[in-house]
Scaffold this motif. Structure first.
Motif, mmCIF file in Angstrom:
data_model
loop_
_atom_site.group_PDB
_atom_site.id
_atom_site.type_symbol
_atom_site.label_atom_id
_atom_site.label_comp_id
_atom_site.label_asym_id
_atom_site.label_seq_id
_atom_site.Cartn_x
_atom_site.Cartn_y
_atom_site.Cartn_z
ATOM 1 N N ASP A 81 -30.231 -36.485 -11.189
ATOM 2 C CA ASP A 81 -29.362 -35.388 -10.229
ATOM 3 C C ASP A 81 -28.250 -35.129 -10.762
ATOM 4 O O ASP A 81 -27.167 -34.937 -10.333
ATOM 5 N N SER A 82 -28.418 -34.642 -12.259
ATOM 6 C CA SER A 82 -27.250 -34.051 -12.969
ATOM 7 C C SER A 82 -27.616 -32.970 -14.084
ATOM 8 O O SER A 82 -28.474 -32.557 -14.083
ATOM 9 N N ILE A 83 -26.552 -32.478 -14.439
ATOM 10 C CA ILE A 83 -26.719 -31.078 -15.430
ATOM 11 C C ILE A 83 -25.737 -31.500 -16.626
ATOM 12 O O ILE A 83 -24.578 -31.877 -16.371
ATOM 13 N N SER A 84 -26.192 -31.630 -17.878
ATOM 14 C CA SER A 84 -25.624 -31.635 -19.082
ATOM 15 C C SER A 84 -25.244 -30.339 -19.636
ATOM 16 O O SER A 84 -25.810 -29.334 -19.385
ATOM 17 N N ALA A 85 -24.002 -30.526 -20.013
ATOM 18 C CA ALA A 85 -23.395 -29.122 -20.722
ATOM 19 C C ALA A 85 -23.121 -29.324 -22.297
ATOM 20 O O ALA A 85 -22.398 -30.457 -22.648
ATOM 21 N N PHE A 86 -23.058 -28.371 -23.188
ATOM 22 C CA PHE A 86 -22.766 -28.425 -24.599
ATOM 23 C C PHE A 86 -22.011 -27.012 -24.916
ATOM 24 O O PHE A 86 -22.428 -26.103 -24.145
ATOM 25 N N ASP A 87 -21.398 -27.425 -25.756
ATOM 26 C CA ASP A 87 -20.795 -26.169 -26.373
ATOM 27 C C ASP A 87 -21.915 -25.423 -27.358
ATOM 28 O O ASP A 87 -22.387 -25.973 -28.246
ATOM 29 N N GLY A 88 -21.996 -24.333 -26.878
ATOM 30 C CA GLY A 88 -23.257 -23.575 -27.542
ATOM 31 C C GLY A 88 -23.170 -23.231 -29.148
ATOM 32 O O GLY A 88 -24.108 -22.797 -29.825
ATOM 33 N N LYS A 89 -21.932 -23.258 -29.672
ATOM 34 C CA LYS A 89 -21.731 -23.151 -31.121
ATOM 35 C C LYS A 89 -21.722 -24.349 -31.785
ATOM 36 O O LYS A 89 -22.120 -24.273 -32.879
ATOM 37 N N LEU A 137 -20.299 -31.428 -23.747
ATOM 38 C CA LEU A 137 -19.122 -31.169 -22.943
ATOM 39 C C LEU A 137 -18.913 -32.070 -21.650
ATOM 40 O O LEU A 137 -17.970 -31.871 -20.719
ATOM 41 N N GLY A 138 -20.024 -32.971 -21.550
ATOM 42 C CA GLY A 138 -19.966 -33.736 -20.321
ATOM 43 C C GLY A 138 -21.285 -33.669 -19.504
ATOM 44 O O GLY A 138 -22.081 -32.910 -19.856
ATOM 45 N N VAL A 139 -21.432 -34.286 -18.429
ATOM 46 C CA VAL A 139 -22.567 -34.337 -17.612
ATOM 47 C C VAL A 139 -22.033 -34.398 -16.128
ATOM 48 O O VAL A 139 -20.882 -34.818 -15.709
ATOM 49 N N ILE A 140 -22.471 -33.171 -15.393
ATOM 50 C CA ILE A 140 -22.101 -32.865 -13.983
ATOM 51 C C ILE A 140 -22.804 -33.400 -12.966
ATOM 52 O O ILE A 140 -24.218 -33.326 -13.148
ATOM 53 N N ASP A 141 -22.516 -34.360 -12.077
ATOM 54 C CA ASP A 141 -23.017 -34.652 -10.956
ATOM 55 C C ASP A 141 -23.256 -33.687 -10.073
ATOM 56 O O ASP A 141 -22.398 -33.013 -9.188
ATOM 57 N N ALA A 142 -24.507 -33.073 -10.078
ATOM 58 C CA ALA A 142 -24.708 -31.646 -9.330
ATOM 59 C C ALA A 142 -25.570 -31.754 -7.935
ATOM 60 O O ALA A 142 -24.979 -31.537 -6.889
ATOM 61 N N CYS A 143 -26.628 -32.362 -7.922
ATOM 62 C CA CYS A 143 -27.471 -32.311 -6.664
ATOM 63 C C CYS A 143 -28.862 -33.102 -7.092
ATOM 64 O O CYS A 143 -28.887 -33.343 -8.091
ATOM 65 N N LEU A 201 -26.367 -21.770 -12.207
ATOM 66 C CA LEU A 201 -27.106 -21.853 -10.966
ATOM 67 C C LEU A 201 -28.342 -22.499 -10.798
ATOM 68 O O LEU A 201 -29.329 -22.277 -11.646
ATOM 69 N N ALA A 202 -28.050 -23.866 -10.242
ATOM 70 C CA ALA A 202 -29.398 -24.815 -10.515
ATOM 71 C C ALA A 202 -30.053 -24.861 -9.023
ATOM 72 O O ALA A 202 -29.333 -24.798 -8.073
ATOM 73 N N VAL A 203 -31.305 -24.830 -9.242
ATOM 74 C CA VAL A 203 -32.348 -24.846 -7.899
ATOM 75 C C VAL A 203 -32.653 -26.488 -7.627
ATOM 76 O O VAL A 203 -33.115 -27.236 -8.666
ATOM 77 N N CYS A 204 -32.301 -27.035 -6.529
ATOM 78 C CA CYS A 204 -32.237 -28.442 -6.531
ATOM 79 C C CYS A 204 -33.502 -28.785 -5.316
ATOM 80 O O CYS A 204 -33.091 -28.665 -4.140
ATOM 81 N N TRP A 205 -34.328 -29.411 -5.944
ATOM 82 C CA TRP A 205 -35.841 -29.779 -5.391
ATOM 83 C C TRP A 205 -35.590 -30.673 -3.893
ATOM 84 O O TRP A 205 -35.934 -30.380 -3.126
ATOM 85 N N MET A 206 -34.665 -31.727 -4.240
ATOM 86 C CA MET A 206 -34.579 -32.639 -2.870
ATOM 87 C C MET A 206 -33.433 -32.194 -1.951
ATOM 88 O O MET A 206 -33.582 -32.667 -0.840
ATOM 89 N N ASP A 207 -32.435 -31.503 -2.489
ATOM 90 C CA ASP A 207 -31.204 -31.273 -1.863
ATOM 91 C C ASP A 207 -31.551 -29.957 -0.929
ATOM 92 O O ASP A 207 -30.748 -29.521 -0.070
ATOM 93 N N ASN A 208 -32.605 -28.972 -1.286
ATOM 94 C CA ASN A 208 -33.103 -27.946 -0.552
ATOM 95 C C ASN A 208 -31.621 -26.791 -0.758
ATOM 96 O O ASN A 208 -31.264 -26.376 0.050
ATOM 97 N N ASN A 209 -31.280 -26.771 -2.154
ATOM 98 C CA ASN A 209 -30.122 -25.683 -2.163
ATOM 99 C C ASN A 209 -29.890 -25.212 -3.440
ATOM 100 O O ASN A 209 -30.864 -25.528 -4.401
ATOM 101 N N LEU A 210 -29.318 -24.220 -3.688
ATOM 102 C CA LEU A 210 -29.038 -23.697 -4.901
ATOM 103 C C LEU A 210 -27.314 -23.901 -5.182
ATOM 104 O O LEU A 210 -26.681 -23.672 -4.341
ATOM 105 N N THR A 211 -27.250 -24.714 -6.067
ATOM 106 C CA THR A 211 -25.868 -25.175 -6.442
ATOM 107 C C THR A 211 -25.182 -24.411 -7.639
ATOM 108 O O THR A 211 -25.829 -24.274 -8.673
ATOM 109 N N ALA A 212 -24.145 -24.095 -7.585
ATOM 110 C CA ALA A 212 -23.348 -23.199 -8.357
ATOM 111 C C ALA A 212 -22.275 -24.014 -9.193
ATOM 112 O O ALA A 212 -21.539 -24.863 -8.584
ATOM 113 N N ILE A 213 -22.212 -24.042 -10.456
ATOM 114 C CA ILE A 213 -21.292 -24.655 -11.253
ATOM 115 C C ILE A 213 -20.459 -23.751 -12.109
ATOM 116 O O ILE A 213 -21.050 -22.859 -12.953
ATOM 117 N N ASP A 214 -19.088 -23.791 -12.016
ATOM 118 C CA ASP A 214 -18.459 -22.897 -13.001
ATOM 119 C C ASP A 214 -18.607 -23.158 -14.256
ATOM 120 O O ASP A 214 -18.420 -24.542 -14.908
#
Length: 334
Positions: free
Chosen positions: A258-266, A271-277, A293-306
């Motif tokens: 239920d999360s999204i991992s973030a990395f520095d692309g260079k 950069l951490g793990v985001i508790d998303a949906c 923009l993450a499509v969340c299969w169980m929460d029935n939503n589109l979640t936006a993360i800055d």
């Protein structure tokens, strides 16, 4: 059944009531649009990203999963794994969208992508181990390309010379020569690759970013040498990778975490793990490059993360069991 438990669950989920018609007269005058497949409702949600709401629902085929939006968003292609077909959805004169055709394709069409010119549509079939080629003008299958076992995600190179196909049950990426429509190489990656993203702006040149579902990591592949150069460790069941246009930020959906991992692309630093949906699957960067923009299969939503603060900024309700696997925003949207 040869598919994994997770994909089997998606392909065999119970049929839920179909979303009826549109929620309004249509998205005429709307801002940038996203098109999310609602697998539990046999529908496609049309989302105005400026308004942050669904502006129309469109009836499509049985258990839609994959999606590809043509440049300009005049046409959307949706795979229906259990309907063995691809739905063609087109914008009408009043701005509303409507399914105008359903093309029979294979036994379990899942991943779908257009070449960059919009001249050919490619559909990965989970059960026949082939990529089918569809002519968008004729709306008919014109050929097929044998690849690895259980092909899923795909990405074309910017020059439309190569198509890269993730073979989930082969643990490889097939390299398809689009001039001759044949597979010319297979690149070993992690266990059960599913989503593949082509990024032209890696620190050392172009790269492929491959989500390996069962090894809980992302393979970074050099498309020139056709070799894996590193692995990025993520959480459980990564499905899709998205990268900002400048290559500076990488995001990965971890479905079973239920999360999204973030990395520095260079530097590839975490950069951490985001508790998303609940069960994030499809993932893209917004046209303004401000949000993942993450499509969340169980929460029935589109979640936006800055993309800078790595915080959830909003959640847009969509239909039942959304997947949004593929290019669910027009590639030229601004």
């Amino acid at each position: 059944m040869r598919a994994s438990a997770r994909v089997g669950q998606a392909l065999l989920s119970l049929v839920l009531p179909v979303l009826a018609g549109s929620l309004c007269s249509g998205p005429a005058g709307a801002g940038p649009l996203a098109f999310v497949t609602d697998q539990g409702a046999d529908a496609l949600s049309v989302i105005d990203l400026d308004k942050g709401q669904v502006v129309q629902t469109v009836k499509v085929g049985w258990k839609p999963a994959g999606v590809a939006v043509a440049p300009g968003a005049a046409r959307i292609y949706v795979t229906n794994p259990e309907g063995h077909s691809v739905s063609v959805v087109e914008r009408q004169s009043d701005g509303a969208y409507k399914e105008t055709a359903e093309i029979p394709v294979g036994e379990g069409p899942l991943g779908v992508t257009l070449d960059n010119a919009g001249a050919r549509l490619f559909v990965a079939d989970w059960y026949t181990n082939k990529v089918y080629v569809i002519d968008p003008q004729k709306l008919a299958v014109t050929g097929s390309i044998p690849v690895g076992k259980s092909p899923s995600g795909m990405a074309a190179s910017p020059d439309d010379h190569w198509l890269y196909v993730a073979n989930r049950e082969s643990d490889t990426i097939s390299v398809v020569d689009l001039a001759n429509l044949r597979s010319v190489a297979e690149i070993p990656v992690g266990q059960s690759p599913f989503g593949v993203t082509y990024d032209p702006n890696g620190p050392d040149g172009p790269r492929l970013l491959v989500a390996n579902v069962k090894s809980f990591d992302v393979s970074v592949v050099d498309p020139t040498t056709r070799r894996e150069t590193r692995r990025l460790k993520v959480r459980k069941y990564p499905y899709v990778v998205a990268v900002t246009r400048d290559g500076a930020r990488i995001f990965v959906t971890n479905q079973h975490d239920d999360s999204i991992s973030a990395f520095d692309g260079k530097t590839y630093a975490s950069l951490g793990v985001i508790d998303a949906c609940g069960y994030p699957e499809g993932l893209l960067i917004s046209p303004d490059q401000a949000s993942a923009l993450a499509v969340c299969w169980m929460d029935n939503n589109l979640t936006a993360i800055d993309v800078k603060t790595l915080r959830v900024t909003r959640q847009i309700p969509v239909g039942s069991n959304p997947r949004g696997f593929g290019q669910f925003i027009a590639p030229d949207a601004k």
